[in-house]
Design a protein around this motif. Sequence first.
Motif, PDB file in Angstrom:
ATOM      1  N   GLU A 100       0.834  -1.204   0.000  1.00 28.04           N
ATOM      2  CA  GLU A 100       0.000   0.000   0.000  1.00 28.04           C
ATOM      3  C   GLU A 100       0.867   1.251   0.000  1.00 28.04           C
ATOM      4  O   GLU A 100       0.536   2.253  -0.613  1.00 28.04           O
ATOM      5  CB  GLU A 100      -0.936  -0.021   1.217  1.00 28.04           C
ATOM      6  CG  GLU A 100      -1.973   1.066   1.195  1.00 28.04           C
ATOM      7  CD  GLU A 100      -2.961   0.943   2.333  1.00 28.04           C
ATOM      8  OE1 GLU A 100      -3.444   1.989   2.791  1.00 28.04           O
ATOM      9  OE2 GLU A 100      -3.250  -0.187   2.768  1.00 28.04           O
ATOM     10  N   VAL A 101       1.971   1.187   0.723  1.00 22.13           N
ATOM     11  CA  VAL A 101       3.002   2.215   0.640  1.00 22.13           C
ATOM     12  C   VAL A 101       4.288   1.506   0.219  1.00 22.13           C
ATOM     13  O   VAL A 101       4.548   0.387   0.643  1.00 22.13           O
ATOM     14  CB  VAL A 101       3.202   2.991   1.967  1.00 22.13           C
ATOM     15  CG1 VAL A 101       2.034   3.884   2.269  1.00 22.13           C
ATOM     16  CG2 VAL A 101       3.476   2.069   3.121  1.00 22.13           C
ATOM     17  N   SER A 102       5.056   2.143  -0.632  1.00 27.59           N
ATOM     18  CA  SER A 102       6.247   1.483  -1.150  1.00 27.59           C
ATOM     19  C   SER A 102       7.504   2.259  -0.808  1.00 27.59           C
ATOM     20  O   SER A 102       7.443   3.373  -0.269  1.00 27.59           O
ATOM     21  CB  SER A 102       6.118   1.278  -2.659  1.00 27.59           C
ATOM     22  OG  SER A 102       5.854   2.502  -3.303  1.00 27.59           O
ATOM     23  N   THR A 103       8.639   1.675  -1.124  1.00 29.33           N
ATOM     24  CA  THR A 103       9.939   2.270  -0.827  1.00 29.33           C
ATOM     25  C   THR A 103      10.006   3.688  -1.385  1.00 29.33           C
ATOM     26  O   THR A 103       9.666   3.934  -2.533  1.00 29.33           O
ATOM     27  CB  THR A 103      11.068   1.415  -1.436  1.00 29.33           C
ATOM     28  OG1 THR A 103      10.959   0.095  -0.910  1.00 29.33           O
ATOM     29  CG2 THR A 103      12.424   1.977  -1.105  1.00 29.33           C
ATOM     30  N   GLY A 104      10.414   4.613  -0.534  1.00 25.96           N
ATOM     31  CA  GLY A 104      10.536   6.018  -0.923  1.00 25.96           C
ATOM     32  C   GLY A 104       9.326   6.856  -0.586  1.00 25.96           C
ATOM     33  O   GLY A 104       9.400   8.084  -0.583  1.00 25.96           O
ATOM     34  N   ASP A 105       8.195   6.233  -0.295  1.00 28.89           N
ATOM     35  CA  ASP A 105       6.991   6.985   0.061  1.00 28.89           C
ATOM     36  C   ASP A 105       7.152   7.600   1.447  1.00 28.89           C
ATOM     37  O   ASP A 105       7.712   6.984   2.348  1.00 28.89           O
ATOM     38  CB  ASP A 105       5.758   6.087   0.074  1.00 28.89           C
ATOM     39  CG  ASP A 105       5.288   5.696  -1.310  1.00 28.89           C
ATOM     40  OD1 ASP A 105       5.762   6.297  -2.294  1.00 28.89           O
ATOM     41  OD2 ASP A 105       4.451   4.781  -1.406  1.00 28.89           O
TER      42      ASP A 105
END
Length: 104
Positions: free
Chosen positions: A39-44
């Motif tokens: 739902e949230v990814s790397t860098g978010d």
Amino acid sequence: MPKPQNQTVSVVRPLDKSGFIPLYYQIQRALMEKIQSGEVSTGDPLASEEELARIYQVSRMTARQALHGLKTSGFAISQKGRGTFVTRPKLEKNIMHLRGLPKI
């Protein structure tokens, strides 16, 4: 479609305030589930301490502990003046099997 720059937590599961699991850990676990589900990814960016405190109706210190737990477990990193961002946890390798040379 690009994600908004200042992303906050979308759907919030209510905390069990009368249970034995600490509130900060419940928040930490909810955020970790969002990371692991994609739902949230790397860098978010993650919600700030103030936003988490308002969303979950807890103190800022409780929100700070939740973010600290994510950072110490390698799921987030803080950048001074910018905020807290999702990172990919580092893989830990067990090198104990490399202790010595094989016997001939």
